[in-house]
Write a protein that holds these residues in place. Structure first.
Motif, short mmCIF file in Angstrom:
data_model
loop_
_atom_site.label_atom_id
_atom_site.label_comp_id
_atom_site.label_asym_id
_atom_site.label_seq_id
_atom_site.Cartn_x
_atom_site.Cartn_y
_atom_site.Cartn_z
N UNK A 21 40.39 35.27 40.40
CA UNK A 21 39.48 33.86 40.52
C UNK A 21 38.65 33.95 41.75
N UNK A 22 37.23 33.69 41.66
CA UNK A 22 36.35 33.83 42.60
C UNK A 22 35.88 32.36 43.06
N UNK A 23 36.29 32.05 44.34
CA UNK A 23 35.96 30.52 44.56
C UNK A 23 34.26 30.64 44.77
N UNK A 24 33.91 29.23 44.69
CA UNK A 24 32.39 29.48 45.09
C UNK A 24 31.79 29.83 46.30
N UNK A 25 32.55 29.44 47.48
CA UNK A 25 32.06 30.11 48.86
C UNK A 25 31.81 31.63 48.85
N UNK A 26 32.84 32.29 48.13
CA UNK A 26 33.10 33.51 48.38
C UNK A 26 31.90 34.17 47.49
N UNK A 41 33.39 33.97 36.64
CA UNK A 41 34.06 33.31 37.93
C UNK A 41 35.51 34.09 38.35
N UNK A 42 35.51 35.23 37.46
CA UNK A 42 37.03 36.11 37.77
C UNK A 42 36.44 37.25 37.16
N UNK A 43 37.39 38.26 38.01
CA UNK A 43 37.23 39.62 37.86
C UNK A 43 38.70 40.13 37.36
N UNK A 44 38.55 41.09 36.73
CA UNK A 44 39.89 41.99 36.60
C UNK A 44 39.94 43.07 37.59
N UNK A 45 41.35 43.10 37.95
CA UNK A 45 41.53 44.26 39.02
C UNK A 45 42.91 44.76 38.93
N UNK A 46 42.89 46.18 39.39
CA UNK A 46 44.14 46.84 39.15
C UNK A 46 44.60 47.19 40.71
N UNK A 47 45.84 47.36 40.96
CA UNK A 47 46.50 47.63 42.23
C UNK A 47 46.92 49.06 41.68
N UNK A 48 46.73 50.08 42.66
CA UNK A 48 47.09 51.47 42.15
C UNK A 48 48.05 51.80 43.21
N UNK A 49 49.35 52.16 42.72
CA UNK A 49 50.20 52.50 43.66
C UNK A 49 50.96 54.04 43.63
#
Length: 154
Positions: A21-26, A41-49
């Motif tokens: 979730x992207x807050x307004x200030x960011x 207001x949101x992005x999908x992301x993946x952590x890659x390990x």
């Protein structure tokens, strides 16, 4: 998106998808720097390990082409340098050349402090001017956002 992420690594990787979730200030900070709005207001992301070590992150966003959204993915290393990018879904009748892997490869190694100027260090594509400008700013937006959120990404 996940098949593409896995294909970019020559070691066994595990990936985990999350929503940010992207807050307004960011949002405002990044949008003002890049001069492009976030699509949602949101992005999908993946952590890659690899084993238990995070080696990279992938973030997916949308930008507006001429009239339709372009869904794209950017893979960054832990330092925030772009490893790869891909157009996941292109919905316009024209300008699909921005999905060409050779054109997208020019973003590799760029960071949040790199210049993303079409016609200077980013090649234009005849007939795809709107898509080129929009996608270039979108990729820059992810690169600028990443160091600001990296510590929040689990």
């Amino acid at each position: 998106a996940e098949k593409y992420i896995i294909s970019q690594f020559d070691v066994d990787v595990s990936i985990n998808m999350h929503t940010l979730k992207l807050d307004a200030d960011l949002k405002a900070l990044v949008q003002n720097k890049v001069k492009q709005r976030f699509y949602r207001n949101e992005l999908y992301y993946w952590t890659i390990s690899n084993d238990d070590t995070k080696i990279a992150y992938a973030l997916m966003d949308n930008v507006i082409g001429k009239s339709m959204p372009i869904t794209f993915l950017v893979i960054l290393n832990n330092e925030g340098a772009i490893l790869a990018s891909k157009v996941i879904k292109y919905r316009e009748a024209y300008g699909g050349e921005v999905g060409n892997k050779n054109w997208l490869s020019q973003f590799n190694k760029l960071t949040n402090s790199s210049e993303y100027i079409v016609g200077e260090n980013i090649d234009g594509i005849s007939g795809a001017t709107i898509s080129v400008n929009s996608l270039s700013k979108g990729i820059q937006k992810i690169a600028v956002l990443f160091p600001l959120i990296k510590d929040k990404l689990n």
